[in-house]
Scaffold this motif. Structure first.
Motif, PDB file in Angstrom:
ATOM      1  N   LYS A   1     -44.897 -72.033 110.558  1.00  0.00           N
ATOM      2  CA  LYS A   1     -45.211 -70.909 111.455  1.00  0.00           C
ATOM      3  C   LYS A   1     -46.456 -70.156 111.010  1.00  0.00           C
ATOM      4  CE  LYS A   1     -40.375 -69.969 112.581  1.00  0.00           C
ATOM      5  NZ  LYS A   1     -39.325 -68.946 112.773  1.00  0.00           N
TER       6      LYS A   1
ATOM      7  N   LYS B   1     -44.414 -62.750 110.622  1.00  0.00           N
ATOM      8  CA  LYS B   1     -43.176 -63.469 110.320  1.00  0.00           C
ATOM      9  C   LYS B   1     -42.832 -63.344 108.837  1.00  0.00           C
ATOM     10  CE  LYS B   1     -43.759 -66.575 114.231  1.00  0.00           C
ATOM     11  NZ  LYS B   1     -42.771 -65.984 115.124  1.00  0.00           N
TER      12      LYS B   1
ATOM     13  N   VAL C   1     -40.004 -76.330 109.396  1.00  0.00           N
ATOM     14  CA  VAL C   1     -40.639 -75.519 110.440  1.00  0.00           C
ATOM     15  C   VAL C   1     -41.850 -74.792 109.858  1.00  0.00           C
ATOM     16  CG1 VAL C   1     -40.256 -73.698 112.155  1.00  0.00           C
ATOM     17  CG2 VAL C   1     -38.387 -75.252 111.542  1.00  0.00           C
TER      18      VAL C   1
ATOM     19  N   MET D   1     -29.695 -68.206 115.781  1.00  0.00           N
ATOM     20  CA  MET D   1     -29.237 -69.603 115.778  1.00  0.00           C
ATOM     21  C   MET D   1     -27.753 -69.567 115.425  1.00  0.00           C
ATOM     22  SD  MET D   1     -30.405 -72.678 116.284  1.00  0.00           S
ATOM     23  CE  MET D   1     -32.139 -72.879 115.841  1.00  0.00           C
TER      24      MET D   1
ATOM     25  N   GLU E   1     -40.396 -72.803 106.833  1.00  0.00           N
ATOM     26  CA  GLU E   1     -38.969 -72.492 106.846  1.00  0.00           C
ATOM     27  C   GLU E   1     -38.109 -73.724 106.842  1.00  0.00           C
ATOM     28  OE1 GLU E   1     -39.040 -68.534 109.683  1.00  0.00           O
ATOM     29  OE2 GLU E   1     -37.648 -70.157 110.131  1.00  0.00           O
ATOM     30  N   GLU E   2     -36.939 -73.540 106.307  1.00  0.00           N
ATOM     31  CA  GLU E   2     -35.841 -74.507 106.432  1.00  0.00           C
ATOM     32  C   GLU E   2     -35.550 -74.709 107.922  1.00  0.00           C
ATOM     33  OE1 GLU E   2     -31.004 -73.854 106.085  1.00  0.00           O
ATOM     34  OE2 GLU E   2     -32.373 -72.392 105.272  1.00  0.00           O
ATOM     35  N   PHE E   3     -35.308 -75.928 108.345  1.00  0.00           N
ATOM     36  CA  PHE E   3     -34.932 -76.203 109.736  1.00  0.00           C
ATOM     37  C   PHE E   3     -33.463 -75.833 109.927  1.00  0.00           C
ATOM     38  CE2 PHE E   3     -32.828 -79.148 112.667  1.00  0.00           C
ATOM     39  CZ  PHE E   3     -33.546 -78.908 113.822  1.00  0.00           C
ATOM     40  N   MET E   4     -33.187 -75.019 110.939  1.00  0.00           N
ATOM     41  CA  MET E   4     -31.799 -74.657 111.241  1.00  0.00           C
ATOM     42  C   MET E   4     -31.360 -75.426 112.482  1.00  0.00           C
ATOM     43  SD  MET E   4     -31.557 -70.528 110.720  1.00  0.00           S
ATOM     44  CE  MET E   4     -32.927 -70.018 111.744  1.00  0.00           C
TER      45      MET E   4
ATOM     46  N   VAL F   1     -45.588 -71.790 116.327  1.00  0.00           N
ATOM     47  CA  VAL F   1     -44.440 -72.366 115.614  1.00  0.00           C
ATOM     48  C   VAL F   1     -44.386 -73.862 115.865  1.00  0.00           C
ATOM     49  CG1 VAL F   1     -41.922 -72.419 115.469  1.00  0.00           C
ATOM     50  CG2 VAL F   1     -43.118 -70.234 115.766  1.00  0.00           C
TER      51      VAL F   1
ATOM     52  N   VAL G   1     -33.406 -66.218 113.739  1.00  0.00           N
ATOM     53  CA  VAL G   1     -34.577 -67.085 113.881  1.00  0.00           C
ATOM     54  C   VAL G   1     -35.832 -66.224 113.828  1.00  0.00           C
ATOM     55  CG1 VAL G   1     -35.794 -68.736 115.351  1.00  0.00           C
ATOM     56  CG2 VAL G   1     -33.300 -68.746 115.273  1.00  0.00           C
TER      57      VAL G   1
ATOM     58  N   GLU H   1     -29.296 -71.826 120.176  1.00  0.00           N
ATOM     59  CA  GLU H   1     -30.044 -70.567 120.132  1.00  0.00           C
ATOM     60  C   GLU H   1     -29.608 -69.626 121.246  1.00  0.00           C
ATOM     61  OE1 GLU H   1     -34.178 -72.293 119.750  1.00  0.00           O
ATOM     62  OE2 GLU H   1     -34.524 -70.155 119.354  1.00  0.00           O
TER      63      GLU H   1
HETATM   64  P1  AMP Z   1     -40.134 -68.296 117.066  1.00  0.00           P
HETATM   65  O1  AMP Z   1     -41.458 -67.995 117.733  1.00  0.00           O
HETATM   66  O2  AMP Z   1     -40.046 -67.910 115.654  1.00  0.00           O
HETATM   67  O3  AMP Z   1     -38.964 -67.911 117.943  1.00  0.00           O
HETATM   68  O4  AMP Z   1     -40.013 -69.874 117.142  1.00  0.00           O
HETATM   69  C1  AMP Z   1     -40.061 -70.553 118.364  1.00  0.00           C
HETATM   70  C2  AMP Z   1     -38.918 -71.518 118.460  1.00  0.00           C
HETATM   71  O5  AMP Z   1     -38.966 -72.431 117.380  1.00  0.00           O
HETATM   72  C3  AMP Z   1     -37.554 -70.854 118.342  1.00  0.00           C
HETATM   73  O6  AMP Z   1     -37.120 -70.326 119.541  1.00  0.00           O
HETATM   74  C4  AMP Z   1     -36.725 -72.020 117.856  1.00  0.00           C
HETATM   75  O7  AMP Z   1     -36.381 -72.853 118.942  1.00  0.00           O
HETATM   76  C5  AMP Z   1     -37.654 -72.768 116.961  1.00  0.00           C
HETATM   77  N1  AMP Z   1     -37.466 -72.367 115.558  1.00  0.00           N
HETATM   78  C6  AMP Z   1     -38.078 -71.364 114.895  1.00  0.00           C
HETATM   79  N2  AMP Z   1     -37.665 -71.291 113.626  1.00  0.00           N
HETATM   80  C7  AMP Z   1     -36.759 -72.273 113.458  1.00  0.00           C
HETATM   81  C8  AMP Z   1     -35.984 -72.764 112.350  1.00  0.00           C
HETATM   82  N3  AMP Z   1     -36.073 -72.203 111.139  1.00  0.00           N
HETATM   83  N4  AMP Z   1     -35.158 -73.804 112.560  1.00  0.00           N
HETATM   84  C9  AMP Z   1     -35.092 -74.407 113.764  1.00  0.00           C
HETATM   85  N5  AMP Z   1     -35.804 -74.031 114.833  1.00  0.00           N
HETATM   86  C10 AMP Z   1     -36.640 -72.973 114.695  1.00  0.00           C
END
Ligand code: AMP
Ligand code: GLY
Length: 420
Positions: free
Chosen positions: A143, A103, A141, A272, A184-187, A153, A281, A191
């Motif tokens: 990760k 990531k 967030v 997003m 990460e910043e929360f978005m 995550v 994302v 989705e």
């Molecule tokens: P990922 O494995 O990176 O897709 O993360 C799994 C899930 O976490 C995503 O499908 C989103 O629903 C949520 N997510 C990941 N990053 C963010 C973010 N920066 N802001 C809000 N939700 C996130």
């Protein structure tokens, strides 16, 4: 031609189903496959993480084309091994697969090509990561950098949750994958998933989808690998698709090529959407599961021509022809999933269900024993249907669900609600 698909879930059943319909396909082998795949292809218990073993298998079986389904063999360099042996292969190199396997790497690429994404910081020690969270606050967030089977995550709504996630990741819960942590910043927003084929030069969108990550109706309960999906995703309007291509996907492909690690295969951009704009994302370097099931249902036999053109560097010469229809898939999972669940319960009623271009039960985690179909995983079946409208596809899919006799399983009853 002889074709080998690596993988054994619902995604690979859907790929096999579409590929098998194309007259170019003579012999189809899937490794390891599952009970549903076994009805339309040969299955082999080849070790799909071992590049040398895959090459030897291809040579012994005169395989002309390899399609890699999951991310693990891609991250292990299996596509590099088959290509080095001169075998036409669909799937990115190990270096390009870092777009999913790290990531932090993806963030670095986004910075280099100015693709819009959440602000972030990378950490290799817990104290600095904790200080960052304490200075920034929640929601935030956390990760694990590496591959963690969808579990790495944590979307933390409170500072305490974020700190616990940091301790957990650096404490070794995810092994090597957690040696680095990205915060990460929360978005906020909605989705959706955007699927693009690329041969490293040409970029060809092949569909949009939306997934349902929570286990229970109304988006309640724990996160899962996906409890259902539908395509197209109305939130990804033509204008937003164009913006995502121009600002995110094309710059990424150009940056990967500039670094000498061109990306080829399917790029799955998790987006997003907020106020009419998409931000990235995450990337996945493979088809989504269960998103692939709805894409294959809509593409049908042409999927093989598209994958071949992609692997062969001829994407500029092909087009996608779309039926203006909708597809929807409902995941039937073993009770208890995504927590612990029992294996081995019998699923009845499958053999009398008609399987057509408009409805298919793809198997995700099944095994056959003495002619009976048994549950062999958490996500077990992907009950998939097409319709002229999403409502029609949904009604058809649930009629199929209701004809399946499996008391030990459960599913969400509201797949598609966001778009209906
Ligand atoms: P990922 O494995 O990176 O897709 O993360 C799994 C899930 O976490 C995503 O499908 C989103 O629903 C949520 N997510 C990941 N990053 C963010 C973010 N920066 N802001 C809000 N939700 C996130
Ligand atoms: N359904 C989400 C994924 O395949 O990662």
């Amino acid at each position: 031609m002889n074709i080998l698909i690596l993988g054994g879930g619902g995604r690979e059943h859907a790929l096999a189903w579409a590929i098998k319909q194309n007259p170019k396909c003579d012999r189809l082998i899937v490794a390891p496959g599952n009970a549903g795949i076994a009805r339309l292809a040969e299955c082999s218990d080849l070790d799909i993480l071992d590049g040398a073993a895959v090459v030897a298998f291809c040579e012994a079986n005169s395989v002309d084309f390899v399609v890699v389904g999951p991310e693990a063999p891609l991250a292990a360099g299996v596509a590099d091994a088959t290509r080095a042996a001169g075998i036409l292969t669909f799937g990115p190199s190990q270096a390009a697969a870092r777009l999913e396997a790290s990531k932090g790497f993806t963030k670095e690429i986004c910075d280099a090509c100015k693709a819009p994404t959440a602000g972030y910081a990378r950490f290799t020690d817990a104290a600095a990561a904790r200080a960052h969270v304490q200075a920034t606050g929640a929601p935030i967030v956390v990760k694990a950098d590496g591959l963690a089977a969808g579990k790495g995550v944590v979307v933390a709504m409170t500072e305490a949750e974020a700190l616990a996630a940091i301790d957990d990741m650096f404490g070794g819960s995810f092994g090597e994958a957690g040696a680095e942590v990205v915060i990460e910043e929360f978005m906020s927003g909605e989705e959706a998933s955007f699927f693009i084929l690329t041969d490293g030069k040409t970029v060809l969108p092949i569909g949009t989808a939306q997934d349902h990550k929570r286990a229970f109706d109304g988006d309640e309960g724990p996160n899962t690998g996906g409890m259902g999906a539908y395509s197209p995703a109305p939130v990804l309007t033509a204008a937003i698709q164009r913006q995502a291509l121009d600002e995110i996907v094309k710059p990424t492909i150009a940056e990967m090529a500039r670094r000498g690690t061109p990306y080829t295969g399917v790029l799955y951009a998790g987006l997003m959407i907020d106020q009419g704009r998409a931000r990235l994302v995450e990337y996945n370097v493979r088809f989504g599961d269960p998103e692939c099931q709805v894409l294959m249902m809509r593409l049908g036999a042409q999927a093989l021509d598209l994958l071949l053109a992609c692997a062969d560097g001829r994407l500029d010469q092909v087009q996608v022809s779309w039926a203006e229809d909708h597809a929807l898939t409902v995941v039937m999972a073993a009770k208890g999933y995504p927590g612990s669940y029992a294996k081995g319960s019998e699923i009845r009623g499958l053999s009398v269900l008609p399987e057509t271009a408009g409805q298919m039960v793809f198997h995700a985690g099944t095994a056959e024993k003495d002619g009976r179909i048994l549950a062999a995983g958490g996500r077990v079946l992907n009950v998939t249907a097409r319709g002229e409208t999403l409502a029609e596809a949904q009604a058809r899919a649930y009629r199929l669900v209701d004809a399946i006799d499996w008391p030990e399983g459960f599913c969400r009853r509201d797949i598609g609600w966001r778009a209906l």
